[in-house]
Design an enzyme around this catalytic site. Sequence first.
Site, short mmCIF file in Angstrom:
data_model
loop_
_atom_site.label_atom_id
_atom_site.label_comp_id
_atom_site.label_asym_id
_atom_site.label_seq_id
_atom_site.Cartn_x
_atom_site.Cartn_y
_atom_site.Cartn_z
N SER A 167 0.84 -0.72 -0.23
CA SER A 167 -0.21 0.36 -0.47
C SER A 167 0.80 1.21 0.20
O SER A 167 -0.29 1.79 -0.01
CB SER A 167 -1.04 0.19 1.50
OG SER A 167 -0.41 0.66 2.44
N LYS A 226 -6.60 4.88 7.93
CA LYS A 226 -5.01 5.83 7.62
C LYS A 226 -5.51 6.84 7.48
O LYS A 226 -4.65 7.90 7.94
CB LYS A 226 -5.09 4.99 6.17
CG LYS A 226 -4.11 3.82 6.36
CD LYS A 226 -4.26 3.47 4.67
CE LYS A 226 -3.05 2.03 4.95
NZ LYS A 226 -3.21 1.62 3.43
#
Length: 805
Positions: A660, A703
């Site tokens: 990611s 996040k």
Amino acid sequence: MTVTVKTLKPEEVRLTVAPSDLKVTSFEELLETLETEKPIMAQERAIRALDFGLNFEDLDFHMYVAGTPELGTSYITRALVESQARERPTPSDWCYVYNFKDPDVPKALELPPGKGREFQKDMADLIETLRQKIPEAFESEAYITKKEQIIREFNVTRAKIFEELEQKVKAEGFILNVEPFGMMIIPAKPDGTPMTPEDVKELPEEVKENLKRKSEFLQKELNATARRIQQLEKDLRQKLKELDREVALNVVGSFIQELREKYATTKGVVSFLNEVQEDIIKHLDDFRQKPAPQPPMPFPMPPAQPSFTHYEVNVFVDNSECQGAPVIFEPNPTYTNLFGTIERKAQFGALITDFTMLKAGSLHKANGGFLIVRALDLLKYPFSWENLKRAIKTRKIYLEDLAEQIGLFTTKTLKPEPIPFRAKVVLQGDPFIYHLLYIYDENFREVFKVKAHLDRWVDRTEETTRQFLQAVAAMVKHNQLLPLENDALAKIVEYSCELAGRQDKLSLELPVIQDVLKEAHFWAKREQKEAINAFHIEKAINERKFRANLSEERLQEMIEKDIIKIQVDGELCGSINGLSVYDLGDYSFGRPTRITANISLGKEGVVNIEREADLSGKIHTKGVLILAGFLRERFVHDKPLTLTATLCFEQSYGLVDGDSASSAELFALISALSGVPIYQGIAVTGSVSQKGDIQPVGGINQKIEGFYKVCKAKGLNGKQGVIIPQANVKELMLDKEVVKAIEEGQFHIWAISRVEEGIEILTGKPAGERKPDGTYPEGTIFYLVDQKLRELAKLARDFAKEEKK
């Protein structure tokens, strides 16, 4: 080429459900229609699989329910199995009885449901009755008269034989002397008195010889008479025995005949009753004697009494109170809990056992029904797992000592007849365990042929939302919670979407929803409210987070104190904020991580410092290698790649895995090559392909919220935000505080699908589109990168020439 990217609107970053959207007038409406709705929502795949496995009569098709505890695997399994079991016939009772032919192998008898206890009581009543009636029969006038007549006839016959013998002896001049230990003949004098040894010595030799011949003849007669007497005594004993048997049969036979007629249709019971009758006749003395009195103190040792244990019935499996087929859930599947045990008791320093100490296991109790076991619990006990498969394949349940089975000791024990296995086994466990067993245990696939796979979420439609609210109403009713107001229903739908991680999905983690409802009920009761509203739901959610987020707060504190260095303003070359997720099991949260890139002349290409330090997982290493592929595809078609670039997660001391951060690493690398700084108030997440596509990642909400908290702590300036993949937009369910900051223009979310879009946001300059001749427009980011790589290639070529000279 200039790329135009818009920031996401507040309504795009979070699903907001209004009470009016639910089309529910009140919570009472849900409760009224509750009985007409399905008890389980949106698990059609698993329901169809279980419906097939439960109703398919073939005992080779057992089931595995694949799902995590958060999906309510146990509840769903038991609800479906119990609903099917209620419609099935109640299975048979099973009893163990004494085996008169082979005492070490107790017999198993199958009786109709509820008849086991009845048969046990009938046998106990029979023995108790016979212990009273048999002594009475042998004390009756008729029995005594017959017995005396037989004895009298014997005495008359014996007296007659003695009389005939005595006449013969007397005719020969002898006297017959009968003693308890035997008979003997003695010579007689003329007056009839017996001769003494002295008298015999004085007789002439001729007379002596004559007496000797007569004595030998009479001795033969005497022996023949003794044999006749012995035969008469034997006949007497036989007649008395036959008389006793006749009397006993009259008593025993009449009572046992009643049981024979009662259980005539039950296989095995009649033959057992016949054996009981024969054994009672053989052991009449045990029934004829009366109980001995209790011995006096101080040593009240009970006298030895005859045992009637052989005639007892051990009700091994009792289904008298079972409605339909049994459903047994075994939470601790040890060998003895599953397969039963042979108990023992200490007596005079020794351990003894008999068929009455056989105890049933879960397999026996579930026979004819269903056994539910957690796969992980079962696999903790290897002998349980292997013997369960053996029972399923042989269709027999063996009751054996585990210690004897594995050969620890070989003391004599019982070997009961096995009981036929007619149950369906339902394992429940994680899908990962299912795949491991399917691959590595060849017997598993032969036995558990039906897989019921539970889904984690379902599409959010009007119908599924209605089903979800029905499930919420069922939880409230079952747990006797306060009713929910409409705004609370809307809030719990939003929370379900948060759990699912998508705006267009509803989570099927119903046990988690139930826990939130219970906690909301607590807060509503504390405020003395009569219903749960949205505030109570939100408070319950926040309190759950607060109880678990200590690690997040400590990490946040380290960032605020600049112990962990995160810059959220200003510009830097070769530096960017990546985003990662910390998963603690019960709680997960996101935090930024500073990623830096340095470049130099060399041939190593892109070097991953985490990999060199053995801190990089395989997926992260793959993501770094993709970066080199992107550079080759865009820039090295007309020159060699003479570059050494190092990538590092600063202040990261644990394992780094996942791809990611590959887009953030690429942006840092491009910044370092182009010399154009990146604005540090923008964090990036997303994986990248070799062609420059930005691909979706997990944990997107955590996040974004993690970076927002850092920006908030260090000061929001209206320019900060997060770049995410376009494919992740539907997964956004951000905290309301973040949504409010976006609405006020203090924080931004950009969704991109190409690398070029991210470069423009981070640098404020166009990325550049490659021309037909392979070059890029001047002033673009890619032009600067291309020039830098060309410069490095020229330096490498010049350096090689110098070395050659």
